[in-house]
Design a protein around this motif. Structure first.
Motif, PDB file in Angstrom:
ATOM      1  N   ASN B 177      24.478  46.759  90.515  1.00 35.24           N
ATOM      2  CA  ASN B 177      25.499  47.815  90.620  1.00 35.24           C
ATOM      3  C   ASN B 177      26.573  47.786  89.534  1.00 35.24           C
ATOM      4  O   ASN B 177      27.242  46.775  89.346  1.00 35.24           O
ATOM      5  CB  ASN B 177      26.210  47.683  91.963  1.00 35.24           C
ATOM      6  N   ILE B 178      26.709  48.916  88.869  1.00 34.31           N
ATOM      7  CA  ILE B 178      27.766  48.995  87.848  1.00 34.31           C
ATOM      8  C   ILE B 178      28.638  50.220  88.071  1.00 34.31           C
ATOM      9  O   ILE B 178      28.226  51.204  88.688  1.00 34.31           O
ATOM     10  CB  ILE B 178      27.194  49.036  86.402  1.00 34.31           C
ATOM     11  N   VAL B 179      29.846  50.112  87.563  1.00 28.02           N
ATOM     12  CA  VAL B 179      30.754  51.256  87.515  1.00 28.02           C
ATOM     13  C   VAL B 179      31.071  51.489  86.043  1.00 28.02           C
ATOM     14  O   VAL B 179      31.508  50.577  85.357  1.00 28.02           O
ATOM     15  CB  VAL B 179      32.058  51.002  88.301  1.00 28.02           C
ATOM     16  N   ALA B 180      30.773  52.697  85.558  1.00 26.16           N
ATOM     17  CA  ALA B 180      31.064  53.001  84.159  1.00 26.16           C
ATOM     18  C   ALA B 180      32.207  54.004  84.108  1.00 26.16           C
ATOM     19  O   ALA B 180      32.119  55.073  84.703  1.00 26.16           O
ATOM     20  CB  ALA B 180      29.824  53.557  83.473  1.00 26.16           C
ATOM     21  N   ASN B 181      33.280  53.626  83.451  1.00 26.42           N
ATOM     22  CA  ASN B 181      34.405  54.548  83.255  1.00 26.42           C
ATOM     23  C   ASN B 181      34.352  55.063  81.822  1.00 26.42           C
ATOM     24  O   ASN B 181      34.968  54.510  80.916  1.00 26.42           O
ATOM     25  CB  ASN B 181      35.729  53.846  83.558  1.00 26.42           C
ATOM     26  N   THR B 182      33.594  56.095  81.641  1.00 33.46           N
ATOM     27  CA  THR B 182      33.336  56.627  80.305  1.00 33.46           C
ATOM     28  C   THR B 182      34.407  57.653  79.951  1.00 33.46           C
ATOM     29  O   THR B 182      34.777  58.475  80.771  1.00 33.46           O
ATOM     30  CB  THR B 182      31.950  57.295  80.287  1.00 33.46           C
ATOM     31  N   ARG B 183      34.854  57.555  78.706  1.00 32.46           N
ATOM     32  CA  ARG B 183      35.933  58.456  78.281  1.00 32.46           C
ATOM     33  C   ARG B 183      35.593  59.055  76.921  1.00 32.46           C
ATOM     34  O   ARG B 183      35.064  58.370  76.049  1.00 32.46           O
ATOM     35  CB  ARG B 183      37.232  57.643  78.158  1.00 32.46           C
ATOM     36  N   SER B 184      35.898  60.336  76.762  1.00 32.02           N
ATOM     37  CA  SER B 184      35.744  60.893  75.414  1.00 32.02           C
ATOM     38  C   SER B 184      36.850  61.883  75.131  1.00 32.02           C
ATOM     39  O   SER B 184      37.466  62.429  76.057  1.00 32.02           O
ATOM     40  CB  SER B 184      34.377  61.570  75.256  1.00 32.02           C
ATOM     41  N   PHE B 185      37.096  62.043  73.876  1.00 33.61           N
ATOM     42  CA  PHE B 185      38.064  63.050  73.442  1.00 33.61           C
ATOM     43  C   PHE B 185      37.422  63.896  72.360  1.00 33.61           C
ATOM     44  O   PHE B 185      36.937  63.382  71.355  1.00 33.61           O
ATOM     45  CB  PHE B 185      39.351  62.388  72.909  1.00 33.61           C
ATOM     46  N   ILE B 186      37.391  65.192  72.604  1.00 32.30           N
ATOM     47  CA  ILE B 186      36.781  66.110  71.639  1.00 32.30           C
ATOM     48  C   ILE B 186      37.893  67.022  71.120  1.00 32.30           C
ATOM     49  O   ILE B 186      38.536  67.724  71.896  1.00 32.30           O
ATOM     50  CB  ILE B 186      35.692  66.993  72.315  1.00 32.30           C
ATOM     51  N   ASN B 187      38.092  66.979  69.829  1.00 32.84           N
ATOM     52  CA  ASN B 187      39.180  67.770  69.260  1.00 32.84           C
ATOM     53  C   ASN B 187      38.650  68.724  68.195  1.00 32.84           C
ATOM     54  O   ASN B 187      38.202  68.302  67.145  1.00 32.84           O
ATOM     55  CB  ASN B 187      40.229  66.818  68.657  1.00 32.84           C
ATOM     56  N   VAL B 188      38.665  70.003  68.522  1.00 36.56           N
ATOM     57  CA  VAL B 188      38.217  71.000  67.546  1.00 36.56           C
ATOM     58  C   VAL B 188      39.470  71.704  67.047  1.00 36.56           C
ATOM     59  O   VAL B 188      40.129  72.439  67.785  1.00 36.56           O
ATOM     60  CB  VAL B 188      37.234  72.005  68.191  1.00 36.56           C
ATOM     61  N   GLN B 189      39.783  71.447  65.788  1.00 36.23           N
ATOM     62  CA  GLN B 189      41.049  71.960  65.259  1.00 36.23           C
ATOM     63  C   GLN B 189      40.963  73.439  64.896  1.00 36.23           C
ATOM     64  O   GLN B 189      39.907  74.054  64.979  1.00 36.23           O
ATOM     65  CB  GLN B 189      41.464  71.111  64.047  1.00 36.23           C
ATOM     66  N   ALA B 190      42.090  73.974  64.459  1.00 38.30           N
ATOM     67  CA  ALA B 190      42.195  75.408  64.174  1.00 38.30           C
ATOM     68  C   ALA B 190      41.089  75.896  63.234  1.00 38.30           C
ATOM     69  O   ALA B 190      40.703  75.185  62.300  1.00 38.30           O
ATOM     70  CB  ALA B 190      43.559  75.715  63.567  1.00 38.30           C
ATOM     71  N   ASN B 191      40.557  77.072  63.542  1.00 39.43           N
ATOM     72  CA  ASN B 191      39.522  77.735  62.725  1.00 39.43           C
ATOM     73  C   ASN B 191      38.235  76.931  62.560  1.00 39.43           C
ATOM     74  O   ASN B 191      37.434  77.211  61.666  1.00 39.43           O
ATOM     75  CB  ASN B 191      40.042  78.081  61.315  1.00 39.43           C
ATOM     76  N   ALA B 192      38.070  75.924  63.366  1.00 40.01           N
ATOM     77  CA  ALA B 192      36.848  75.116  63.273  1.00 40.01           C
ATOM     78  C   ALA B 192      35.864  75.578  64.332  1.00 40.01           C
ATOM     79  O   ALA B 192      36.215  76.307  65.260  1.00 40.01           O
ATOM     80  CB  ALA B 192      37.171  73.646  63.465  1.00 40.01           C
ATOM     81  N   GLN B 193      34.634  75.135  64.155  1.00 35.89           N
ATOM     82  CA  GLN B 193      33.599  75.567  65.089  1.00 35.89           C
ATOM     83  C   GLN B 193      32.540  74.480  65.272  1.00 35.89           C
ATOM     84  O   GLN B 193      32.128  73.857  64.297  1.00 35.89           O
ATOM     85  CB  GLN B 193      32.947  76.836  64.534  1.00 35.89           C
ATOM     86  N   ALA B 194      32.134  74.252  66.514  1.00 31.76           N
ATOM     87  CA  ALA B 194      31.106  73.235  66.752  1.00 31.76           C
ATOM     88  C   ALA B 194      30.321  73.554  68.018  1.00 31.76           C
ATOM     89  O   ALA B 194      30.807  74.245  68.920  1.00 31.76           O
ATOM     90  CB  ALA B 194      31.745  71.858  66.887  1.00 31.76           C
ATOM     91  N   THR B 195      29.105  73.030  68.039  1.00 29.39           N
ATOM     92  CA  THR B 195      28.285  73.086  69.247  1.00 29.39           C
ATOM     93  C   THR B 195      28.057  71.657  69.708  1.00 29.39           C
ATOM     94  O   THR B 195      27.653  70.804  68.922  1.00 29.39           O
ATOM     95  CB  THR B 195      26.923  73.761  68.957  1.00 29.39           C
ATOM     96  N   LEU B 196      28.342  71.420  70.977  1.00 28.11           N
ATOM     97  CA  LEU B 196      28.279  70.062  71.510  1.00 28.11           C
ATOM     98  C   LEU B 196      27.360  70.026  72.726  1.00 28.11           C
ATOM     99  O   LEU B 196      27.475  70.840  73.631  1.00 28.11           O
ATOM    100  CB  LEU B 196      29.695  69.636  71.915  1.00 28.11           C
ATOM    101  N   ILE B 197      26.440  69.061  72.705  1.00 23.18           N
ATOM    102  CA  ILE B 197      25.615  68.837  73.892  1.00 23.18           C
ATOM    103  C   ILE B 197      26.043  67.487  74.459  1.00 23.18           C
ATOM    104  O   ILE B 197      26.092  66.492  73.735  1.00 23.18           O
ATOM    105  CB  ILE B 197      24.108  68.765  73.534  1.00 23.18           C
ATOM    106  N   GLU B 198      26.354  67.450  75.730  1.00 18.12           N
ATOM    107  CA  GLU B 198      26.653  66.168  76.369  1.00 18.12           C
ATOM    108  C   GLU B 198      25.587  65.925  77.429  1.00 18.12           C
ATOM    109  O   GLU B 198      25.462  66.686  78.381  1.00 18.12           O
ATOM    110  CB  GLU B 198      28.049  66.194  76.992  1.00 18.12           C
ATOM    111  N   SER B 199      24.796  64.859  77.208  1.00 18.90           N
ATOM    112  CA  SER B 199      23.701  64.548  78.139  1.00 18.90           C
ATOM    113  C   SER B 199      24.033  63.291  78.916  1.00 18.90           C
ATOM    114  O   SER B 199      24.610  62.356  78.367  1.00 18.90           O
ATOM    115  CB  SER B 199      22.399  64.296  77.383  1.00 18.90           C
ATOM    116  N   PHE B 200      23.631  63.260  80.164  1.00 19.05           N
ATOM    117  CA  PHE B 200      23.954  62.126  81.026  1.00 19.05           C
ATOM    118  C   PHE B 200      22.691  61.533  81.625  1.00 19.05           C
ATOM    119  O   PHE B 200      21.916  62.245  82.268  1.00 19.05           O
ATOM    120  CB  PHE B 200      24.920  62.559  82.129  1.00 19.05           C
ATOM    121  N   TYR B 201      22.509  60.232  81.376  1.00 16.27           N
ATOM    122  CA  TYR B 201      21.315  59.561  81.883  1.00 16.27           C
ATOM    123  C   TYR B 201      21.666  58.211  82.496  1.00 16.27           C
ATOM    124  O   TYR B 201      22.647  57.571  82.122  1.00 16.27           O
ATOM    125  CB  TYR B 201      20.327  59.283  80.740  1.00 16.27           C
TER     126      TYR B 201
END
Lengths: 252, 429
Positions: B177-201
Motif C-alpha cells: 500500500n502506497i499513498v502518492a501525493n503528486t503535484r504539478s504546476f502548469i503555467n502557460v504564459q500570455a499569448n502562448a499555446q499548448a496541448t497537454l495530455i495527463e495520463s494516470f496509471y
C-alpha cells in the motif's frame, strides 16, 4: 411463406389480437386494412418480435420455423422485415455503419462471410437510387433530422439493402405527400419478386393504387372480418369504415 | 505498523503519522502553506459522506478500509515499464509515484518550454506554487500540500506555441500500500499555446491512494487544451484536483476520460478571472463492478463577457456509481456571461447508481445560463429498431452506447489517444 393461425396477443390486460388467421405465399401482396385501433400495428409488432406484447394463443410459422420462438434479431435474419410506421432516430449511429452491421450479422447467421467494403458501398449506391435517396443521407445518423418522407424512403432503402423474404409495411403511407408516396411505392414494386412477399398495412386505399394487392383483408377489433381481392379496398373506400363497424358490431 | 482506527480523527491522525515518518522535509513548498495544511487537516479531518461535497465519495472510509497501513514501498520503474504508456505524437514526460523522473522522460529542446522538478524552482518561481490550490480550502489539497512529492513544473513562455502535444505520464507503482501525493504546476504564459495530455496509471501489484493536485494558469490570450486520461485499474483510489485560473481572452479546454479505477474523484475548479475568456470542460466515464467515479466541477465566472461549456456523459454498469456535481458561479461583475452545462447518463443495471447535481449561483442580471441533466436506461425503441434489422442484442447495445459516447470521443484530436480511449471504452462496454 408465413402462416398465422388463431393468433391472440395482449398488452397488459388488454387483448388486442383476438384470433388472426392469415396465409401469405411467395410472390403475393396482401393488404391489411382497418380503422384506427383495430390491431393493425399490433399485428406487425407481434410479428417483428416487439417484447411489449404477449402472445397468449396461436401460432405463426415462417418458412417452416416457429416464428414466435425467435428473438427479434433472428426473425430479421430469417428474412422478415418491418418497415416502421415511426422510424426511430438514433443519433450517433451512422446509417452506413448501422446497415453494414445489420447486413454482416445477417450474413454471419447464414454462415456467409462479411461483405467487403467495396461491395457494400456499391450496393449502397445501387439501392439508394431505387428510392431516390440522397447519398448524403446514407452517411448521416440513422433517421436523425430526416423529414417524414426521407424516413419512409430510408425504410425502403434498408429493405432493399437487406433483401427480405417477407416485408411488412406498417402504414408506410401515413404522412407522405403524393410524390413521396409514389417514390416509396415504386421502390417496393421494384423489389417485388416471385420469391418474396409483402404485407401492406394501411388505413387508406390510396397506397393500394400504387402497390396493387392480390388480397385485401379487413381487420376489425382484433380479427380479420372480411377478405377479398383488390376490389374490396375500393368498396371500403366508397362505403367507409362505418359500414364495416355496423356489420360486425353484432358479432363482437 | 497497522493501528486500529475507528473514528474520523483517528483516520487522519494515523495517516499523518504514517506519512510523516516516511517523508523528508519539503523544500519547495512555502512553510506557511505546510503549516496551514497540517492545521486544516487536524481541524477538519479527511472528508466522509457527512461532508456535503463528498456525500457520494467517502474518502475517509477508503483510507480506513484500504489504507490502514501505508508502506510507501515504491517500485523503481524502467524505460520498458513506461514504453507502452507513451503516446507517439507527443513529448512524453514521466512522473513516478509523484516524483518527476527526468531519466525516463524524453529530452527534447523546444523553444519556450521549461520542464523541471518542483525542487528546481528558483526562489522567485516558488511563490507561484500553491497560489491556485490553497491548503485551507480542501482537505485533499491540504494533504497534498503537507506531503507533496517532488512533482513537475511545466511552463510555456509567453508568445510561444508548442508544436506537439506534451504528455505527462503520472504512474504509480508499489509492492505494498502506497499513498502518492503528486503535484504539478502548469503555467502557460500570455499569448502562448499548448496541448497537454495527463495520463494516470497504476502498474504495481499493490493498492494506491493517489492524491493528485495540479495548478494550472492560462495567461492573457493564451490557450491550453488538456486531455485527462484515467486508466488506473482496480487497485487504485484517486482524488484528482485541478485548480485552474484563466486570464483575459484566454481559452482553456479539458476533456476527462475515466476508463478504470476503483474510486476516481475529480475536482475540476476553473476560475475565469478576467473578461472575454472561455472554458470548456468535457467528461466521459464508464464504470463497472463496484467502481465509483465522481466528477465535481466548479466554474467561477468573475468578470464580464466570458463563456463556459460543460458536457459530461457517463455509463454505469453492474453495481457501480457515477456522480456529476457541477456548480457554476456567476459573480456580480460577470455580466454577459454565457454558461452552459449538460450531464447525461445511462444506467445499464438495476443496481447501478447515478447522482447528478447541477448548481447555479447567479449574482449578475444580464447572463445566459442553462443546465440540463438526464439519466435513463438505454433507449428500448432504438434497441428494438436495431434488432428488427438483424443486429443481435449485444451488438445493438454496444452500437447505442458507442453512439452515446461518440460526441465526447470526437473531442479528442490526437489520433493515437483517441484510439486508446476507443479501445478501452469498447472493452469496458
Amino acid at each position: 411463406m408465413i402462416s398465422i393461425k388463431n393468433l391472440h396477443a395482449s398488452i397488459g390486460d388488454k387483448e388486442i389480437l383476438r384470433g388472426i388467421n392469415l396465409e401469405v405465399k411467395a410472390g403475393e401482396v396482401h393488404a391489411i386494412m382497418g380503422p384506427n385501433g383495430s390491431g393493425k400495428s399490433t399485428l406487425s409488432s407481434v410479428l417483428a418480435g416487439r417484447e411489449d406484447y404477449e402472445v397468449t394463443e396461436g401460432e405463426v410459422t415462417f418458412n417452416g420455423k416457429n416464428l414466435l420462438e425467435l428473438p427479434a434479431e433472428d426473425r430479421a435474419r430469417e428474412g422478415l422485415f418491418l418497415a416502421f410506421q415511426y422510424p426511430v432516430e438514433i443519433p450517433g449511429v451512422s446509417n452506413i455503419n448501422f446497415l453494414r452491421t445489420a447486413l454482416n450479422e445477417i450474413r454471419a447467421y447464414h454462415g456467409q462471410e462479411e461483405m467487403t467494403a467495396k461491395d457494400f458501398l456499391a450496393l449502397v449506391k445501387d439501392k439508394s437510387k431505387l428510392v431516390e435517396l440522397d447519398s448524403k443521407l446514407a452517411s448521416r445518423s440513422v433517421n436523425e433530422g430526416f423529414s417524414g418522407g426521407e424516413k419512409k424512403r430510408n425504410e425502403i432503402f434498408q429493405m432493399a439493402m437487406l433483401n427480405p423474404k417477407l416485408a411488412i409495411l406498417d402504414e408506410t403511407d401515413s404522412g407522405l405527400d403524393i410524390d413521396a408516396l409514389r417514390i416509396v411505392a415504386t421502390g417496393v414494386n421494384k423489389l417485388k419478386s416471385k420469391d418474396n412477399a409483402t404485407i401492406v398495412i394501411t388505413h387508406y386505399q390510396r397506397l393500394l393504387d400504387y402497390i396493387v394487392p392480390d388480397f385485401v383483408h379487413i381487420l376489425y377489433k382484433g380479427r380479420i372480418v372480411k377478405s377479398g381481392g383488390k376490389e374490396l379496398a375500393l368498396e371500403l373506400e366508397a362505403k367507409g369504415y362505418d359500414e364495416i363497424k355496423k356489420e360486425f358490431e353484432i358479432a363482437d | 505498523m497497522s493501528l486500529v482506527v475507528d473514528n474520523k480523527s483517528a483516520v487522519t491522525q494515523n495517516l499523518l503519522e504514517q506519512l510523516q515518518k516516511k517523508s523528508g522535509k519539503i523544500a519547495f513548498m512555502p512553510d506557511a502553506e505546510i503549516i496551514s495544511a497540517i492545521r486544516y487537516l487536524e481541524d477538519k479531518g479527511i472528508p466522509n459522506n457527512k461532508h456535503e461535497d463528498y456525500k457520494y465519495c467517502n474518502i475517509e472510509a477508503v483510507l480506513r478500509k484500504e489504507f490502514k497501513s501505508v508502506e510507501q514501498s515504491f517500485n523503481e520503474l524502467t524505460n520498458a515499464d513506461i514504453a507502452p504508456l507513451k503516446i507517439d505524437e507527443a513529448i512524453n514526460l514521466v512522473v513516478v509515484n509523484g516524483v518527476y523522473n527526468e531519466g525516463l522522460s524524453e529530452k527534447m529542446i523546444v523553444k519556450g518550454l521549461t520542464v523541471k522538478s518542483l525542487n528546481e524552482l528558483s526562489s522567485s518561481e516558488k511563490n507561484i506554487l500553491s497560489s491556485q490550490a490553497k491548503a485551507d480550502t480542501d482537505a485533499l489539497i491540504a494533504l497534498n500540500t503537507a506531503f507533496s512529492a517532488n512533482g513537475l513544473f511545466l511552463q510555456v513562455d509567453k508568445n510561444n506555441v508548442i508544436p506537439m502535444p506534451l504528455h505527462v505520464i503520472y504512474v504509480n507503482s508499489g509492492n505494498a500500500n502506497i499513498v502518492a501525493n503528486t503535484r504539478s504546476f502548469i503555467n502557460v504564459q500570455a499569448n502562448a499555446q499548448a496541448t497537454l495530455i495527463e495520463s494516470f496509471y497504476n502498474i504495481g501489484s499493490a493498492k494506491v491512494f493517489s492524491n493528485f493536485v495540479s495548478e494550472k494558469c492560462v495567461g492573457e490570450n493564451a490557450k491550453l487544451i488538456c486531455y485527462t486520461f484515467q486508466n488506473e485499474g482496480p487497485l487504485s483510489y484517486s482524488v484528482n484536483t485541478n485548480q485552474v485560473k484563466i486570464g483575459k481572452y484566454s481559452n482553456y479546454n479539458n476533456t476527462t476520460m475515466t476508463l478504470s479505477g476503483e474510486l476516481v474523484r475529480n475536482n475540476h475548479n476553473v476560475v475565469l478571472a478576467d473578461s472575454n475568456c472561455e472554458a470548456h470542460l468535457n467528461g466521459l466515464f464508464i464504470t463497472n463492478g463496484t467502481q465509483q467515479v465522481d466528477n465535481h466541477t466548479l466554474i467561477d465566472h468573475q468578470m464580464p463577457n466570458c463563456e463556459s461549456n460543460e458536457l459530461y456523459k457517463g455509463i454505469a454498469k453492474d453495481r457501480s456509481t457515477g456522480t456529476f456535481n457541477g456548480k457554476i458561479f456567476v459573480r456580480k461583475d460577470a455580466q454577459k456571461t454565457n454558461a452552459y452545462q449538460s450531464s447525461k447518463n445511462i444506467l445499464m443495471s438495476d443496481d447501478a447508481t447515478i447522482n447528478t447535481k447541477p448548481q447555479l449561483e447567479i449574482y449578475a442580471d444580464d447572463v445566459k445560463c442553462s443546465h440540463g441533466t438526464s439519466t435513463g436506461k438505454i433507449d428500448t425503441e432504438a434497441l428494438f429498431y436495431l434488432k428488427a434489422r438483424g443486429i443481435g442484442e449485444e451488438s445493438a447495445r454496444k452500437l447505442l452506447l458507442q453512439a452515446f459516447a461518440q460526441e465526447l470521443i470526437d473531442k479528442i484530436e490526437i489520433p493515437s489517444l483517441q484510439e486508446r480511449v476507443l479501445h478501452l471504452f469498447e472493452k469496458a462496454l
